[in-house]
Design an enzyme around this catalytic site. Structure first.
Site, mmCIF file in Angstrom:
data_model
loop_
_atom_site.group_PDB
_atom_site.id
_atom_site.type_symbol
_atom_site.label_atom_id
_atom_site.label_comp_id
_atom_site.label_asym_id
_atom_site.label_seq_id
_atom_site.Cartn_x
_atom_site.Cartn_y
_atom_site.Cartn_z
ATOM 1 N N HIS A 1 1.115 -1.666 0.445
ATOM 2 C CA HIS A 1 -0.118 0.323 -0.147
ATOM 3 C C HIS A 1 0.692 1.692 -0.083
ATOM 4 O O HIS A 1 0.412 2.505 0.092
ATOM 5 C CB HIS A 1 -1.134 0.271 1.146
ATOM 6 C CG HIS A 1 -2.253 -0.958 1.728
ATOM 7 N ND1 HIS A 1 -3.005 -1.419 0.824
ATOM 8 C CD2 HIS A 1 -1.693 -2.333 1.861
ATOM 9 C CE1 HIS A 1 -3.275 -2.455 0.876
ATOM 10 N NE2 HIS A 1 -2.216 -2.571 2.068
ATOM 11 N N SER B 1 14.239 20.322 -17.737
ATOM 12 C CA SER B 1 12.715 21.615 -17.910
ATOM 13 C C SER B 1 13.106 22.483 -19.032
ATOM 14 O O SER B 1 14.411 23.572 -18.803
ATOM 15 C CB SER B 1 12.466 21.351 -16.593
ATOM 16 O OG SER B 1 11.270 23.081 -16.650
ATOM 17 N N LYS C 1 15.754 20.837 -13.306
ATOM 18 C CA LYS C 1 15.237 19.388 -12.820
ATOM 19 C C LYS C 1 15.656 17.958 -13.579
ATOM 20 O O LYS C 1 17.223 18.869 -15.065
ATOM 21 C CB LYS C 1 13.458 19.724 -13.720
ATOM 22 C CG LYS C 1 12.868 19.893 -13.402
ATOM 23 C CD LYS C 1 12.017 20.044 -11.678
ATOM 24 C CE LYS C 1 11.610 18.808 -12.775
ATOM 25 N NZ LYS C 1 9.830 19.437 -13.405
ATOM 26 N N GLU D 1 8.316 6.974 -17.774
ATOM 27 C CA GLU D 1 6.560 7.924 -17.359
ATOM 28 C C GLU D 1 6.238 7.317 -19.079
ATOM 29 O O GLU D 1 5.541 7.076 -19.531
ATOM 30 C CB GLU D 1 7.086 9.080 -17.329
ATOM 31 C CG GLU D 1 6.918 10.030 -15.915
ATOM 32 C CD GLU D 1 7.218 11.766 -15.931
ATOM 33 O OE1 GLU D 1 7.186 12.114 -16.698
ATOM 34 O OE2 GLU D 1 7.597 11.912 -14.851
#
Length: 466
Positions: free
Chosen positions: A157, A278, A284, A291
């Site tokens: 979880h 970025s 970044k 992704e």
């Protein structure tokens, strides 16, 4: 003379709208090597049936060889008038041989041709897919070997559960991909059936030899039923299920890497070559590969569901709906050919912060189960041990201390069964060492897993390269 293979009873050509809708040649020309391989086998069968002379067979095969070369070199290209790969190649053959080129069509149909071509294509590309999967498994296994003893939080979880090793976590991902390899092998066995010789749906009155064709093309057998041979696309749907499962496994791995690379986790840093930045925030480092792997899984699932919907209510035998079988298969295989090497590179080059993992391993009272198991070994029923341990955790929460910091008198107050010797199990090292059952996270079982996985990967490599 019309280029179409079906125009004999028509007095006029198709409308432009029909031609545009009907055409598949803009994507099925990738089947050229497989269609030509099947044509070579068919030419030999026609000769054995007395429908071609030896000289004619030699000239046809030579022309097929030249046509395959010309397509690869870009010297022969298809047009919208060709409609599909079969029509384009027959045109090329007739251009080289004249009327002799038209003899090859005897005893076969585009229906059994495309069913054969797609089986040949998918079987070949399944091996390529397996090779890419193996590269990823080997990268994960190499990282697991490096971190076979690195303590890490084990979660359920997304909450701290019990200490594990990071190598154990990485090997869990390998197991999923090994199942995908199992599925590919099982699928290949069922797909090793040749439809060529089924004709349009009823077989042929010519003295053909589907068994010899099957053997030449590397199939283990010829189709048992000519109607099923031209209409079966189970193999395409099943392959799309396998690719969808691979996508899901890639997505789960990607999701974990996304979490591991966050500032909040800080477990892993990606190599610059396998991360992006970025356009506005200079600091970044984004896990775009992970992704994209996560995102592609939706596309792979969509390809599967789309084909299943197409197949759902088709009557026997061939229907033009089946033109929709190729693009989802091509798309899924193409996308995995892009994603897998990128994910492999990301995994192989990522830097694991072992110190951060080790520091996080005991957090969240993850050693609580060790107390319960310790009590069980002292004869306390697990139901009671669970309640006692829960009371210890409750104490820790109220007092703001960790499990190993609970005073002796507080332990005794919680339960008469808790004495100072319980502290012997309140270390991550002790918790890991105590996991000795097969498949668990202890040093011995992880070493066994690594050995077994290495052996299986070597065996799969032989299959993929066969």
């Amino acid at each position: 003379m019309s280029q179409r293979l079906w125009g004999g009873r028509f007095s006029g050509g198709p409308a432009d709208a029909l031609a545009q809708l009907s055409a598949s040649v803009h994507y099925d020309m990738r089947l050229v090597p497989y269609d030509i391989a099947a044509s070579r086998a068919h030419a030999r069968v026609l000769e054995r049936a007395g429908l071609l002379t030896g000289d004619e067979r030699e000239r046809i095969i030579a022309a097929l060889d030249d046509l395959e070369r010309a397509v690869a070199a870009g010297e022969f290209t298809a047009t919208i008038a060709d409609e599909d790969v079969h029509t384009a190649l027959e045109r090329g053959l007739v251009e080289r041989l004249g009327a002799l080129g038209g003899k090859l069509r005897a005893g076969r149909s585009r229906n059994d041709q495309i069913a054969t071509d797609l089986r040949l294509y998918t079987r070949a590309h399944a091996r390529d897919l397996a090779a890419d999967l193996l590269d990823l498994c080997e990268a994960l296994t190499a990282q697991a070997e490096l971190h076979r003893g690195t303590p890490a939080p084990g979660m359920t979880h997304t909450q701290h559960g019990q200490p594990i090793t990071f190598g154990h976590q990485l090997l869990a991902h390998v197991q999923g991909f090994l199942r995908d390899l199992d599925r590919l092998s099982d699928w290949d066995e069922r797909t090793s059936v040749s439809p060529l010789g089924a004709g349009a749906l009823a077989g042929s009155s010519l003295k053909l030899d589907p068994v010899a064709v099957a053997e030449e093309l590397g199939f283990k057998e010829a189709a048992a039923n000519s109607i099923d041979a031209v209409s079966d696309r189970d193999f395409a749907a099943e392959l799309l299920f396998v690719t969808a499962m691979i996508g899901i496994h890639l997505s789960r791995l990607g999701e974990e890497i996304i979490l591991w690379t966050t500032t909040e986790f800080g477990w892993v840093e990606l190599d610059d070559a396998f991360a992006t930045g970025s356009s506005i925030m200079p600091q970044k480092k984004n896990s775009d590969i992970a992704e994209l792997a996560r995102g592609k899984s939706g596309r792979l699932i969509g390809n599967l569901t789309g084909l299943l919907a197409t197949l759902k209510a088709l009557p026997f035998s061939y229907n033009r709906d089946l033109q929709e079988d190729k693009e989802p298969v091509f798309d899924s295989l193409d996308n995995l050919a892009l994603v897998l090497p990128a994910v492999t590179g990301m995994v192989a080059t990522m830097r694991v912060h072992a110190d951060v993992l080790a520091a996080a391993a005991p957090l969240g009272f993850s050693l609580a189960t060790e107390i319960a198991d310790w009590l069980v070994r002292k004869g306390v029923p697990f139901r009671d041990a669970h309640e006692i341990t829960g009371a210890v955790v409750q104490y820790c929460g109220k007092e703001g201390v960790e499990l190993h910091e609970v005073p002796d008198d507080a332990l005794a107050a919680i339960s008469e069964h808790l004495d100072p010797s319980v502290r012997s199990v309140l270390t991550v090292e002790g918790a890991l060492a105590g996991r000795t059952t097969p498949g668990s996270t202890g040093p011995g079982p992880v070493a066994d897993q690594l050995a077994a996985v290495t052996t299986r990967l070597a065996s799969w490599r032989e299959w993929a390269e066969a």
